[in-house]
Design a protein around this motif. Sequence first.
Motif, mmCIF file in Angstrom:
data_model
loop_
_atom_site.group_PDB
_atom_site.id
_atom_site.type_symbol
_atom_site.label_atom_id
_atom_site.label_comp_id
_atom_site.label_asym_id
_atom_site.label_seq_id
_atom_site.Cartn_x
_atom_site.Cartn_y
_atom_site.Cartn_z
ATOM 1 N N TRP A 101 0.815 -1.199 -0.087
ATOM 2 C CA TRP A 101 -0.050 -0.142 0.188
ATOM 3 C C TRP A 101 0.998 1.158 0.064
ATOM 4 C CZ3 TRP A 101 -5.221 -0.165 -0.283
ATOM 5 C CH2 TRP A 101 -5.817 -1.445 0.250
ATOM 6 N N PHE A 102 0.266 2.502 -0.285
ATOM 7 C CA PHE A 102 1.167 3.859 -0.311
ATOM 8 C C PHE A 102 0.220 4.756 0.703
ATOM 9 C CE2 PHE A 102 4.322 2.977 -3.635
ATOM 10 C CZ PHE A 102 3.760 1.679 -4.018
ATOM 11 N N PRO A 103 0.057 4.406 1.791
ATOM 12 C CA PRO A 103 -0.909 5.428 2.514
ATOM 13 C C PRO A 103 0.285 6.786 2.797
ATOM 14 C CG PRO A 103 0.084 3.608 3.859
ATOM 15 C CD PRO A 103 0.416 3.325 2.481
ATOM 16 N N SER A 104 -0.440 7.733 2.463
ATOM 17 C CA SER A 104 0.236 8.954 2.396
ATOM 18 C C SER A 104 1.392 9.013 1.663
ATOM 19 C CB SER A 104 0.469 9.425 3.917
ATOM 20 O OG SER A 104 -0.721 9.403 4.802
ATOM 21 N N GLY A 105 1.514 8.288 0.477
ATOM 22 C CA GLY A 105 2.592 8.006 -0.405
ATOM 23 C C GLY A 105 3.661 7.204 0.159
ATOM 24 N N VAL A 106 3.565 6.538 1.549
ATOM 25 C CA VAL A 106 4.784 5.935 2.049
ATOM 26 C C VAL A 106 4.442 4.299 1.373
ATOM 27 C CG1 VAL A 106 5.849 5.045 4.352
ATOM 28 C CG2 VAL A 106 4.821 7.480 3.785
ATOM 29 N N PRO A 107 5.440 3.766 0.818
ATOM 30 C CA PRO A 107 5.341 2.477 0.507
ATOM 31 C C PRO A 107 5.311 1.575 1.717
ATOM 32 C CG PRO A 107 6.980 3.631 -0.715
ATOM 33 C CD PRO A 107 6.430 4.413 0.277
ATOM 34 N N THR A 108 4.266 0.666 1.908
ATOM 35 C CA THR A 108 4.158 -0.304 3.171
ATOM 36 C C THR A 108 3.923 -1.653 2.595
ATOM 37 O OG1 THR A 108 3.123 1.619 4.274
ATOM 38 C CG2 THR A 108 2.858 -0.544 5.295
ATOM 39 N N ALA A 109 4.704 -2.617 2.654
ATOM 40 C CA ALA A 109 4.737 -3.948 2.280
ATOM 41 C C ALA A 109 3.882 -4.751 3.476
ATOM 42 C CB ALA A 109 5.966 -4.558 2.028
ATOM 43 N N HIS A 110 3.096 -5.849 3.136
ATOM 44 C CA HIS A 110 2.686 -6.534 4.013
ATOM 45 C C HIS A 110 2.933 -7.806 3.525
ATOM 46 C CE1 HIS A 110 0.080 -3.363 5.698
ATOM 47 N NE2 HIS A 110 -0.061 -3.012 4.447
ATOM 48 N N SER A 111 3.511 -8.853 4.520
ATOM 49 C CA SER A 111 4.177 -10.358 3.891
ATOM 50 C C SER A 111 4.009 -11.138 5.232
ATOM 51 C CB SER A 111 5.276 -10.156 3.052
ATOM 52 O OG SER A 111 5.651 -11.506 2.663
ATOM 53 N N THR A 112 3.950 -12.618 4.706
ATOM 54 C CA THR A 112 4.512 -13.476 5.799
ATOM 55 C C THR A 112 5.933 -13.981 5.618
ATOM 56 O OG1 THR A 112 3.693 -15.170 4.558
ATOM 57 C CG2 THR A 112 2.064 -14.364 6.350
ATOM 58 N N PHE A 113 6.612 -13.392 4.435
ATOM 59 C CA PHE A 113 8.022 -13.592 4.180
ATOM 60 C C PHE A 113 8.966 -12.401 4.612
ATOM 61 C CE2 PHE A 113 5.498 -16.118 1.328
ATOM 62 C CZ PHE A 113 6.029 -17.390 1.417
ATOM 63 N N MET A 114 9.945 -12.915 5.365
ATOM 64 C CA MET A 114 10.726 -11.917 5.750
ATOM 65 C C MET A 114 12.409 -12.211 5.123
ATOM 66 S SD MET A 114 11.688 -9.109 7.132
ATOM 67 C CE MET A 114 10.607 -8.562 8.026
ATOM 68 N N PRO A 115 12.808 -11.470 4.072
ATOM 69 C CA PRO A 115 11.939 -10.357 3.212
ATOM 70 C C PRO A 115 11.457 -11.210 1.985
ATOM 71 C CG PRO A 115 14.245 -10.363 2.796
ATOM 72 C CD PRO A 115 14.058 -11.217 3.614
ATOM 73 N N PHE A 116 10.464 -10.368 1.516
ATOM 74 C CA PHE A 116 10.106 -10.892 0.031
ATOM 75 C C PHE A 116 10.565 -9.781 -0.775
ATOM 76 C CE2 PHE A 116 6.713 -14.344 -1.669
ATOM 77 C CZ PHE A 116 7.363 -14.163 -2.717
ATOM 78 N N ASP A 117 11.761 -10.146 -1.596
ATOM 79 C CA ASP A 117 12.066 -9.100 -2.535
ATOM 80 C C ASP A 117 11.271 -8.592 -3.641
ATOM 81 O OD1 ASP A 117 15.463 -9.360 -1.772
ATOM 82 O OD2 ASP A 117 14.325 -11.228 -1.682
ATOM 83 N N HIS A 118 10.302 -9.660 -4.058
ATOM 84 C CA HIS A 118 9.389 -9.062 -5.104
ATOM 85 C C HIS A 118 8.591 -7.802 -4.706
ATOM 86 C CE1 HIS A 118 5.983 -10.004 -8.084
ATOM 87 N NE2 HIS A 118 5.404 -9.554 -7.204
ATOM 88 N N GLU A 119 8.353 -7.866 -3.293
ATOM 89 C CA GLU A 119 7.237 -6.591 -2.730
ATOM 90 C C GLU A 119 8.423 -5.537 -2.558
ATOM 91 O OE1 GLU A 119 4.277 -6.390 -2.577
ATOM 92 O OE2 GLU A 119 4.032 -8.386 -3.386
#
Length: 367
Positions: A101-119
């Motif tokens: 998501w981009f709330p207030s223009g800030v990229p915010t990723a949601h995932s169960t993987f740490m990290p998921f480079d795709h995101e």
Amino acid sequence: MRFRLLLVHGLLPGLLAACVSESRPEPQPDFELETERVILHGYGHGEGELCGGTAQWIDDSINALAPWFDLEPGRLGVYNWYSDDSWAAIDPCGEALGCVWFPSGVPTAHSTFMPFDHEIAHMAGATCVDVLAEGLAEYLRGAGPTPRVGLEGVDLEHALAASFEEGDWDLADYQRSRHFTSYLAYEYGLDSVIALCDVSPKNETTRAEFDQSAQDILGVSLDQLLVDYASYPECPEERDRAKLLECGRTPTIELEVDANESIHLDASCAHPNAVGPRGDFFHLAYTIRLVGDGDFSFSSSSTPQAQEGVVFRFEQCASCGEGAAGILREWDSNYIDFGEWYAAGIYVLDVQIPLDFDSELWIHLSR
């Protein structure tokens, strides 16, 4: 507000995706860790569950992408990491398996993987019509945990139609879009692919507009691109990922012809270079320079003698269009590696290890 759908894990049978128009309030995380490039939040996880090199890997990955997406120094956004239970309870992405998501223009990723480079690639700026956005995110991501859906029987036209709201996006479209993006980057340069992405926003670009942008930026129509692309060699993702981070590092090992070397490590998530957990595994990546053309082989041993679940990827820092070498091998006690011929150059050896693996591991390199 635009958002990205997450690539599903290679072992999953399909993809469910839902479009959501607004971000939703976030609960308080169980931990917060600030790095140079992101704020990491854990939901249902403790900070101690992070493998030793994960935070640095995320920063380094973003720094490797920064020149291509004109990213400013400093904090890029937020990465939210969920346990399975917290994912189900918080439901951050509707029916999708993950999102940015981009709330207030800030990229915010949601995932169960740490990290998921795709995101992470989506956070950096791979946000446009799906055939390029998902293609870029796949082309620029880190090594995946397992073999993924192949290209056989997967038509690029399906991904194009879905990108212009003329069909549904499928799991296989990720791989075909990645391969098409690899072709574009090989023929026209990654900077041109990103420029085409920049002028082709999702849900706002028609096929005719995309065709005109291709002519303006690449100098060729979409129809001609499809004709030219048909002669590009088919290859799996281990032969045409960009590997910007891994291939841009100083080689860990330089191996001459007729030389041997071993990497010895305490193979646990706590290792200072271990990255994860990505689901139920972590990984370590080594950049290797082969000096001179010749045969090369690698093998492994451990104490105690048990390596079930360990996966090795050996990938050349070159593209599918250049005939890049790349193999993926799951450890097999009955397998004997007699070596193969490899051209001189830079390669990446990525070792994927189950989280419950806790022993000494040796990787033997021979020429």
